[in-house]
Design an enzyme around this catalytic site. Sequence first.
Site, PDB file in Angstrom:
ATOM      1  N   HIS A 175       0.835  -1.213   0.000  1.00 16.81           N
ATOM      2  CA  HIS A 175       0.000   0.000   0.000  1.00 16.81           C
ATOM      3  C   HIS A 175       0.864   1.255   0.000  1.00 16.81           C
ATOM      4  O   HIS A 175       0.579   2.220   0.703  1.00 16.81           O
ATOM      5  CB  HIS A 175      -0.952   0.011   1.198  1.00 16.81           C
ATOM      6  CG  HIS A 175      -2.030  -1.005   1.100  1.00 16.81           C
ATOM      7  ND1 HIS A 175      -3.327  -0.758   1.455  1.00 16.81           N
ATOM      8  CD2 HIS A 175      -2.016  -2.289   0.666  1.00 16.81           C
ATOM      9  CE1 HIS A 175      -4.057  -1.832   1.258  1.00 16.81           C
ATOM     10  NE2 HIS A 175      -3.273  -2.774   0.782  1.00 16.81           N
ATOM     11  N   ASP A 195      -0.167  -5.468   6.052  1.00 18.58           N
ATOM     12  CA  ASP A 195      -1.034  -6.500   5.488  1.00 18.58           C
ATOM     13  C   ASP A 195      -1.123  -6.333   3.965  1.00 18.58           C
ATOM     14  O   ASP A 195      -0.628  -5.379   3.404  1.00 18.58           O
ATOM     15  CB  ASP A 195      -2.436  -6.403   6.097  1.00 18.58           C
ATOM     16  CG  ASP A 195      -3.103  -5.068   5.805  1.00 18.58           C
ATOM     17  OD1 ASP A 195      -2.398  -4.078   5.503  1.00 18.58           O
ATOM     18  OD2 ASP A 195      -4.333  -4.997   5.875  1.00 18.58           O
ATOM     19  N   GLU A 196      -1.715  -7.291   3.348  1.00 11.77           N
ATOM     20  CA  GLU A 196      -2.133  -7.213   1.960  1.00 11.77           C
ATOM     21  C   GLU A 196      -1.010  -7.009   0.961  1.00 11.77           C
ATOM     22  O   GLU A 196      -1.218  -6.375  -0.071  1.00 11.77           O
ATOM     23  CB  GLU A 196      -3.201  -6.126   1.799  1.00 11.77           C
ATOM     24  CG  GLU A 196      -4.408  -6.391   2.671  1.00 11.77           C
ATOM     25  CD  GLU A 196      -5.313  -5.170   2.804  1.00 11.77           C
ATOM     26  OE1 GLU A 196      -4.976  -4.094   2.279  1.00 11.77           O
ATOM     27  OE2 GLU A 196      -6.356  -5.300   3.448  1.00 11.77           O
ATOM     28  N   VAL A 197       0.171  -7.530   1.227  1.00  8.24           N
ATOM     29  CA  VAL A 197       1.211  -7.539   0.192  1.00  8.24           C
ATOM     30  C   VAL A 197       0.942  -8.765  -0.657  1.00  8.24           C
ATOM     31  O   VAL A 197       0.966  -9.898  -0.172  1.00  8.24           O
ATOM     32  CB  VAL A 197       2.632  -7.606   0.804  1.00  8.24           C
ATOM     33  CG1 VAL A 197       3.669  -7.762  -0.283  1.00  8.24           C
ATOM     34  CG2 VAL A 197       2.903  -6.367   1.636  1.00  8.24           C
ATOM     35  N   SER A 198       0.675  -8.526  -1.929  1.00  9.44           N
ATOM     36  CA  SER A 198       0.327  -9.622  -2.837  1.00  9.44           C
ATOM     37  C   SER A 198       1.567 -10.435  -3.191  1.00  9.44           C
ATOM     38  O   SER A 198       2.633  -9.886  -3.470  1.00  9.44           O
ATOM     39  CB  SER A 198      -0.297  -9.062  -4.121  1.00  9.44           C
ATOM     40  OG  SER A 198      -0.518 -10.100  -5.040  1.00  9.44           O
TER      41      SER A 198
END
Length: 158
Positions: A93, A153-156
């Site tokens: 992000h 969070d949310e690191v692809s």
Amino acid sequence: HRGLLLDTSRHYLSKTNILRNLDAMAQNKLNVFHWHIVDDQSFPYQSKAFPDLSAKGAYSPNHVYTQADIAEVIQFARLRGIRVVAEFDSPGHTQSWGKGQAGLLTQCYSGGQATGNYGPVDPTLNTTFPFLQQFFSEVAHVFPDHYVHLGGDEVSFS
């Protein structure tokens, strides 16, 4: 702790509206303001050390929180018994970070060719960690709380 999160990165709120929210928090005995100030969409935090982050990463020059704005929010909250915990979402992000800090993000590839897209903060570069150290040292001085929220969070991985 009882708190409220405002995401002013995705949905910019004026300082006046933030202060209004802090008053409402105090009236309802909420004591932690989680200020999600930076994310992919915009970088409205005006850094002293890295002014291009907000100059190039905010929605517009009118959608920036100056150091004076931030100090006022923190003091206003403190006088009402409210802690301010800032969130600088990283290492994912961080698209807004890359606009003002060249070479910070991971270049994406497809079939061996650069796509022009960028992923999270690039840990393989020698410049990344000195930048992060200097930036978060500044953040630690600006925000007096013992904690800073990093998201994380949310690191692809795809």
